[in-house]
Design an enzyme around this catalytic site. Sequence first.
Site, PDB file in Angstrom:
ATOM      1  N   ASP A   9       0.871  -1.170   0.000  1.00 28.55           N
ATOM      2  CA  ASP A   9       0.000   0.000   0.000  1.00 28.55           C
ATOM      3  C   ASP A   9       0.906   1.217   0.000  1.00 28.55           C
ATOM      4  OD1 ASP A   9      -1.649   2.133   0.513  1.00 28.55           O
ATOM      5  OD2 ASP A   9      -2.300   1.463   2.499  1.00 28.55           O
ATOM      6  N   LYS A  72       2.598  11.397  -3.612  1.00 31.04           N
ATOM      7  CA  LYS A  72       1.551  10.715  -4.374  1.00 31.04           C
ATOM      8  C   LYS A  72       0.581  11.697  -5.016  1.00 31.04           C
ATOM      9  CE  LYS A  72      -1.755   6.987  -3.445  1.00 31.04           C
ATOM     10  NZ  LYS A  72      -2.212   6.138  -2.330  1.00 31.04           N
ATOM     11  N   GLU A 149      -7.344   0.874  -4.512  1.00 32.20           N
ATOM     12  CA  GLU A 149      -7.357   0.805  -3.043  1.00 32.20           C
ATOM     13  C   GLU A 149      -8.696   0.356  -2.450  1.00 32.20           C
ATOM     14  OE1 GLU A 149      -5.813   4.646  -2.140  1.00 32.20           O
ATOM     15  OE2 GLU A 149      -3.810   4.082  -2.796  1.00 32.20           O
ATOM     16  N   ASP A 172     -13.238   5.382   1.183  1.00 30.93           N
ATOM     17  CA  ASP A 172     -11.799   5.382   1.451  1.00 30.93           C
ATOM     18  C   ASP A 172     -11.269   6.814   1.417  1.00 30.93           C
ATOM     19  OD1 ASP A 172      -9.066   5.078   1.512  1.00 30.93           O
ATOM     20  OD2 ASP A 172      -8.935   3.747  -0.219  1.00 30.93           O
TER      21      ASP A 172
END
Lengths: 577, 190
Positions: A9, A72, A149, A172
Amino acid sequence: MDERILGIDLGTSNSLVGVVDSGFPILFADADGARLTPSAVFYPEGGGEPLVGAAALRMRVLQPGRTVVSAKRHMGERGALAECERASGPEQVSAAILTRLKEVGERAMGENLDKAVITVPAYFNDAQRSATRRAGEMAGLEVVRILSEPTAAALAYGLDKLDERSKVAVYDLGGGTFDVSVLELNDGLFQVLATDGDTRLGGDDLDSALAAKLAEMADVGGLEATSPELVARFLEAARSAKEALSDACSVPVLLPFIDGEKGFETELTREEFEALARPVIDRTRVHCRRALAAAGVTADELDAVVLVGGSTRVPLVRETVAEVFGQVPDTSANPDEAVALGAVIQAGVMSGAIRDIVLLDVTPLSLGVETFGGLMNVVIPRNTTIPVARGELFTNAVAGQRTMKISVLQGEREMARDNWSLGEFEIDFVPGAKGSARVGVQFSLDADGILSVLARDTATGSDRVLEIRDAAIDVDDERVGQMVAESVEHAFEDMNERLWTGAKQKSEELLPAVAQALELAGDVLEDADERQIGAAVAAVQAALEGGDHGELKRANAALDQATEQLAALLVERALEG
Amino acid sequence: MGESIDHFEVLGLPRGAALDEEVLRLAFQARGRVTHPDAGGAGEVFESVNRAYVVLGDPASRLRHLCELEFGAGPDATGAVDAATMGLFEAVGAAIAGADAYLRRLEAAGSAVAKALLAAEGVEVQRAVMAAGGQVRARREEVLARLPGIDRELRGDRDLARQGIGECYRALGFLGKWGVQVGERMVALI
């Protein structure tokens, strides 16, 4: 025994790594016993090896310019994220983190591990997914799957419910990205029905809003007017206050020596934090509704709403989710670890260590080509199950035309320019009369959601892979400049002009609106309120003459606040009428 | 482009105009489970399963495919659209135009007061869009309710079946487009 594959992850704030061992998914701890590795990289002076994780985070306060966090958020873009001697683009920074995670895994298992499943936000586009794969390769990892994800989180949720049939939504909200997916689980099969989200919405935005508020309270002239070191300290104070307020109703904030001798101390309540957080969290609502509508599922048909991502610890997030879906969310999953566990499970499926689980994921964004007139023609609609391939036939528009440039797009907007450009490719025609030359082009999205394009010459029947010029390399400098300015750490130069223009625009809109509102509903206001609004209007007018953006911004905010009741009154009247 | 593949056969479903969404999804899951590349299936096989799911999932494209299989050509796309469907056009168009104009103004409004000034209009616009969406859904249900009858005619008066397929195909095309447009406005308005 099959070859082990790492499940990773790669998060905005934190990253995790694990593997399937003896049939069970496990996550590794590093030498310090921590499973979460902060996604932070520090580039030391002189160009030495970068520091990754908690050690890098500690350097952030001292040398913010050499420390990269939240890389990211910039995946798929070009440009350096740190002031240092090495290449420090988002791919290099991510590769440094992945290298570290690979080492953590290899140390724990005592063997070389060079394959991985890496998770990305479901809403990542082709460029962002490809960049993630390249980062893996730089770290010496063969990336066998790019996994969404929320889908990963659903795997973790469903692992002990394999014999059931149910529908679930996964909400999420991570450090920098938001995804929502609706899935059907059926006897080991996980079918994603729809997914939606925003790749620039997450806990970072809560930190920024709170940091700006703290800076305002500390009277340092706004966050944008302070030094990068102080911004980093405000952000850090905001983050820890945010976390504490998930349990406590109020929390002390202490920042010594922010201005030479001067320190700053205050008590922050959950209500104050929630007032700042609400506009950010409310932005997730529309995505939830869109995902449900696209899945053809109503909220009451859902068997569970699963929360993942560290930001779902915030009580206001849980309240919002409960409101949108009309049910109490399932918080049984560890919000920090569910995605990583899912990555590990999928790694186990692909290595053969876990059987009887199959994932059917979808593409989050429509794929299309630009047509004449600047419109987008959809070839593969969003929420189509992947892998998928679709053919399009292109023909010459004029006699004798030899080539045609085709621009590939991803997104949902009607106009081509409003969507992401993935790049261009060129096809060759056999010269002939108008409409006589025909080239079939096949667009394929693989199970990673990554595009490849194949041209078939109908005359010869031969296929040719078309090279798409990478959009990330082609981003113009203005856009890069804007991206850099967006990261708080860099947003200090040449800001005055922009801030003044922004504040002035706001005033120019606010003043006539207030005048009109007073005309419509002023009669029911108390005299004191009306006087207060009058004074606030005068203050804005004075600030417009003054030329100081900070003052104008404060005057606007005061007028906004003074007219709050007036606005509420208007809305109330509208709803009654 | 006419297709020679029978998408019903690919998913192991009986050929017909009427098809329950749930039945279709379960058939797709059963075939997807064994043909997905991760389960050891070949890419082309999964691709054909995936393609069948998409074609059969949308009633309009399902009717076109059925027509090609049964009559060797797609339904007539240019024929008349029934009056009940055409009658919705004005209401839907007006609701969408009204919503777009309102959303543009709302986006331009930067302060709470400016937004509040638009609140009364917002309530009206939302009501109109919701009503239009309800009408489109209701009409779509009416059209879908005709499909089992078409399946009966396919075994009886085939000319009548072909005519029915054409009518439903054209109506569903318009209703589908309007449904998406109204849905987008609804999401933006709430």
